[in-house]
Design an enzyme around this catalytic site. Structure first.
Site, PDB file in Angstrom:
ATOM      1  N   ASP A   1      81.026   9.934  42.231  1.00  0.00           N
ATOM      2  CA  ASP A   1      80.410   9.210  41.150  1.00  0.00           C
ATOM      3  C   ASP A   1      81.164   7.792  40.785  1.00  0.00           C
ATOM      4  O   ASP A   1      80.964   6.945  41.554  1.00  0.00           O
ATOM      5  CB  ASP A   1      80.466  10.162  39.887  1.00  0.00           C
ATOM      6  CG  ASP A   1      79.156   9.841  38.771  1.00  0.00           C
ATOM      7  OD1 ASP A   1      79.042   8.612  38.884  1.00  0.00           O
ATOM      8  OD2 ASP A   1      78.737  10.611  38.071  1.00  0.00           O
TER       9      ASP A   1
ATOM     10  N   HIS B   1      80.094   2.773  30.314  1.00  0.00           N
ATOM     11  CA  HIS B   1      78.913   2.572  29.747  1.00  0.00           C
ATOM     12  C   HIS B   1      78.637   1.477  29.061  1.00  0.00           C
ATOM     13  O   HIS B   1      77.631   1.677  28.156  1.00  0.00           O
ATOM     14  CB  HIS B   1      78.459   4.075  29.122  1.00  0.00           C
ATOM     15  CG  HIS B   1      78.091   5.133  30.120  1.00  0.00           C
ATOM     16  ND1 HIS B   1      77.662   6.286  29.781  1.00  0.00           N
ATOM     17  CD2 HIS B   1      78.390   5.166  31.431  1.00  0.00           C
ATOM     18  CE1 HIS B   1      77.393   7.262  30.584  1.00  0.00           C
ATOM     19  NE2 HIS B   1      77.807   6.407  31.749  1.00  0.00           N
TER      20      HIS B   1
ATOM     21  N   HIS C   1      75.130   9.038  42.764  1.00  0.00           N
ATOM     22  CA  HIS C   1      73.929   8.499  42.191  1.00  0.00           C
ATOM     23  C   HIS C   1      74.019   7.024  41.974  1.00  0.00           C
ATOM     24  O   HIS C   1      74.980   6.259  42.164  1.00  0.00           O
ATOM     25  CB  HIS C   1      73.647   8.948  40.656  1.00  0.00           C
ATOM     26  CG  HIS C   1      74.520   8.489  39.649  1.00  0.00           C
ATOM     27  ND1 HIS C   1      74.241   7.671  38.815  1.00  0.00           N
ATOM     28  CD2 HIS C   1      75.856   8.888  39.346  1.00  0.00           C
ATOM     29  CE1 HIS C   1      75.308   7.287  37.970  1.00  0.00           C
ATOM     30  NE2 HIS C   1      76.057   8.123  38.157  1.00  0.00           N
TER      31      HIS C   1
ATOM     32  N   GLU D   1      70.384   9.896  37.317  1.00  0.00           N
ATOM     33  CA  GLU D   1      71.583  10.994  36.890  1.00  0.00           C
ATOM     34  C   GLU D   1      72.066  11.019  35.516  1.00  0.00           C
ATOM     35  O   GLU D   1      72.296  11.790  34.912  1.00  0.00           O
ATOM     36  CB  GLU D   1      72.675  10.640  37.824  1.00  0.00           C
ATOM     37  CG  GLU D   1      73.996  11.729  37.761  1.00  0.00           C
ATOM     38  CD  GLU D   1      75.147  11.000  36.796  1.00  0.00           C
ATOM     39  OE1 GLU D   1      75.972  11.889  36.673  1.00  0.00           O
ATOM     40  OE2 GLU D   1      74.598   9.865  36.095  1.00  0.00           O
TER      41      GLU D   1
END
Length: 727
Positions: free
Chosen positions: A423, A523, A347, A394
């Site tokens: 990923d 993140h 993704h 995603e």
């Protein structure tokens, strides 16, 4: 049959087990090996660190959250690169339900007023940490709304953690839950709080988990600094991934759409992520009893449960609606069986710049495409079609892959050899391999053919060495067993990335891999190019290794005369997972005998029936592998074509039309994410859920259904084997 007996079948040669020597790649006729070797040499010599560095720098120039114009720019960039490499491209768009933040706030109101910071600190050494083009801290799919109340600290926010709160007589109803990241998917933390009546949720990353207790923090090291915020989705992932407005069916233009109020897979209460620097301001002030030792985090004071001492007001305003997402595909057509697919997926969308997650994977994916394009120009063409898939959205809940998989379910189930996922591909040097056991042997062979750029030898040999070390820690150890006989298996797949629809919904053999190391900026705004250049992969050599491994998986799945799916070792892998379930059941039963654990409920019975089904499964798998070897040895092309088609259908035997209890989208009765974990796998998920809940009826029901599925799959394997023998 016991696991030891199944192991004997494997290691005494009832089926032709592959050795750790670099044998000829699986499934190839001898007459094809020379051309394959030449093509692989072209492929392996093409990926380059300078190109990987170039791709990652371009991919991470701007934050690119799904549904934003910046993400469309990245989609176009990926498509242009694929066309540059000589691949035919296609873009498939869907309109899906997404939300973005308009305004967010959180402040401590008791014992004093302190506004909490909802963005990271700017670090002058890192231009991308300025937050330019970034949303403030938010959770994808958080509900809009305001909430206030006393704070209760719930540790990781798991069902077990709430049992401890119940013992303490602490209720979270109408309060603000403070949970730390880890152990379970963040959406399930919000789900558990919502089920117990909480008004809102704050989630932070504790320094004991990925901060200064694990190493030097950014910008001086790879771990999480105090202001770093872990964004992410709070969809209830283990219950229903994909577009929550079209649960279980594709988001076509004519699809019926649920309103937000009708959606059951997203929260009804607001939530926000914060850094541990802000969480400290709350935790220092919490009253109530001191938490048990295992709840104590890494901040330098004793943690308390609350409530009392600290109260919070929080507000979340989200803009939601249908937005376009873009799946980008590149195709290398097959020469003999073009209808059969080997899919390589990654993704693009990120919560920020996404240098690790996901664009280290996008970089390796692009380099694999470039190198395979070079092999095609040298004269090579795969027997089957290789499909490069670049997924969108995603991060919100696997939307791009799920909607496409639901849209083309029948075709994919009939024609897909395997799905290979990459990923966040690189945070260090250690190879991790997870997947279905049918792909174990091809994964081992390919990993042995890729050089480890810093250690020498191969990435597969290092993986094996570390796997043996981990096994030796958990025992029992068979001291006389040579390393070459070590029963190596791939890790089980749970969820949290785009293989989910292929394995759990469509029953397609799947594989996921990465190179891992210390990584504390997940993140956050600091997951950017500088972090990767300084700490993740200086020199970009493991991006090259990832590209080589990904492309080699494709070449060795798409080119051989017989699709290299092997089932002889499958039963042993399942037996290991069954052992784990037995241990869990025993522990649960023993807990019920302890006076202060009287609320525990345990199932009675054993898993002997499942083991008997595995005995037949092992024999059928061994017989099918023997047929596989015979077809390859005799170079019988007609039989190879027919056998390959049959091999693609074996994993479908694990599927049930009814799916798992209360989550029917998950149709695989052998592989699924944990209902209460989200990311982590639950092999034999219905049995695992029954043991966790102490649900005897579910245990008996799940055991019966698993036996049926194992028996059905054994019959599929026998039919595939006898189809050849009848010739």
């Amino acid at each position: 049959m016991s696991r030891k007996q199944i192991s004997l079948l494997v290691f005494l040669g009832v089926y032709s087990a592959m050795s750790w020597a670099q044998d000829a790649p699986l499934g190839f006729f001898e007459s094809s090996l020379e051309a394959q070797e030449a093509a692989e040499q072209v492929f392996l010599s093409t990926p380059a660190p300078d190109k990987a560095r170039e791709w990652l720098a371009r991919l991470t120039e701007e934050p690119h959250v799904a549904g934003t114009p910046q993400e469309k720019v990245v989609a176009d960039y990926v498509r242009e690169r694929l066309e540059e490499f000589g691949l035919a491209t296609e873009v498939v768009a869907y309109n899906v339900y997404l939300n973005h933040p308009v305004a967010v706030s959180a402040k401590l109101t008791q014992p004093e007023e302190i506004e909490l910071q909802l963005k990271e600190d700017y670090m002058p050494v890192d231009k991308d940490s300025s937050g330019r083009g970034m949303f403030p801290a938010f959770h994808g799919y958080s509900a809009s709304g305001s909430a206030s109340g006393q704070v209760v600290y719930v540790n990781y926010g798991t069902p077990e953690d709430y049992k401890k709160l119940d013992k303490e007589g602490i209720d979270v109803a109408d309060r603000i839950v403070l949970a730390r990241y880890g152990q379970v998917f963040r959406g399930l933390k919000v789900y558990e709080a919502q089920q117990r009546g909480a008004a809102g949720v704050l989630i932070y990353s504790d320094p004991a988990d990925d901060g200064y207790m694990k190493g030097d923090v950014y910008p001086d090291g790879p771990m999480r600094p105090p202001s770093a915020i872990q964004r992410g989705s709070v969809q209830f992932l283990s219950r229903q991934p994909g577009d929550p407005s079209t649960p279980g069916y594709p988001s076509r233009d004519d699809a019926r759409r649920l309103s937000r109020a009708e959606m059951t897979g997203v929260p009804k209460i607001p939530s926000l992520p914060i850094g541990y620097g802000e969480a400290e301001k709350i935790l220092r002030r919490l009253g109530g009893p001191r938490v048990p030792d295992e709840w104590q985090g890494g901040l330098p004071f004793a943690y308390h449960f609350g409530p009392g001492g600290a109260a919070i007001e929080m507000s979340v305003e989200m803009k939601d609606g249908l937005l376009p997402i873009y799946n980008v595909f590149g195709r290398i057509p097959g020469s003999e069986n073009p209808e059969q697919l080997v899919i390589l997926g990654n993704h693009r969308d990120a919560w920020n710049h996404g240098a690790v997650d996901p664009n280290s994977g996008t970089t390796a994916w692009l380099e694999a495409a470039r190198a395979l394009g070079a092999a095609v120009r040298s004269g090579w063409q795969p027997r089957r079609t290789i499909l490069f898939a670049s997924w969108d959205a995603e991060e919100y809940g696997l939307l791009g892959s799920v909607e496409w998989g639901e849209d083309r379910a029948e075709e994919l189930m009939a024609k897909t050899v395997a799905y290979i996922n990459i990923d966040g591909a690189v945070t260090g040097k250690d190879l991790k391999l997870s997947g279905t056991p049918s792909l174990r042997d091809v994964a081992i062979q390919a990993s042995l053919a890729v050089t480890d750029p810093s250690r020498g030898g191969s990435v597969g040999a290092d993986w094996k060495k570390r796997s043996i070390e981990e096994w030796a820690k958990s025992g029992p150890i068979e001291l006389n067993r040579p390393d070459d006989d070590f029963p190596l298996h791939l890790n089980a797949l749970g969820s949290g990335s785009d293989y989910t629809v292929f394995l759990d919904h469509l029953g397609i053999a799947s594989l996921d891999f990465s190179f891992s190391g210390p990584y504390g900026v997940y993140h956050s705004v600091y997951d950017d190019f500088r972090w990767m250049d300084k700490f993740g992969d200086p020199g970009f050599v493991y991006h090259v290794a990832a590209a080589r491994l990904l492309g080699l998986f494709a070449m060795r799945l798409a080119s051989p005369e017989v699709a290299p799916l092997r089932f002889g070792s499958y039963a042993e892998a399942l037996s290991l997972h069954l052992d784990d379930l037995d241990r869990q059941a025993i522990r649960k039963r023993r807990k019920t005998m302890v006076p202060d654990q009287t609320e525990e409920v345990a199932v009675n019975g054993n898993l002997d029936g499942v083991r008997q089904a595995l005995e037949e499964f092992a024999k059928a798998g061994a017989a099918l592998d023997s047929v596989f070897d015979g077809v390859v040895a005799r170079q019988d092309l007609a039989a190879a074509t027919r056998l390959s088609k049959n091999l693609l259908q074996i994993e479908h035997g694990f599927l049930s039309e009814d799916g798992l209890p209360n989550r029917p989208w998950f149709r695989n009765l052998v592989w699924a994410p944990g209902l209460t974990t989200g990311y982590a796998p639950w092999p034999f998920p219905e049995i695992a859920e029954a043991i966790e809940d102490g649900n005897q009826e579910l245990f008996d029901h799940g055991k019966r259904r698993v036996i049926e599925r194992l028996t059905e799959t054994s019959q599929l394997m026998r039919a595939a084997a006898s189809d050849y023998v009848s010739d």
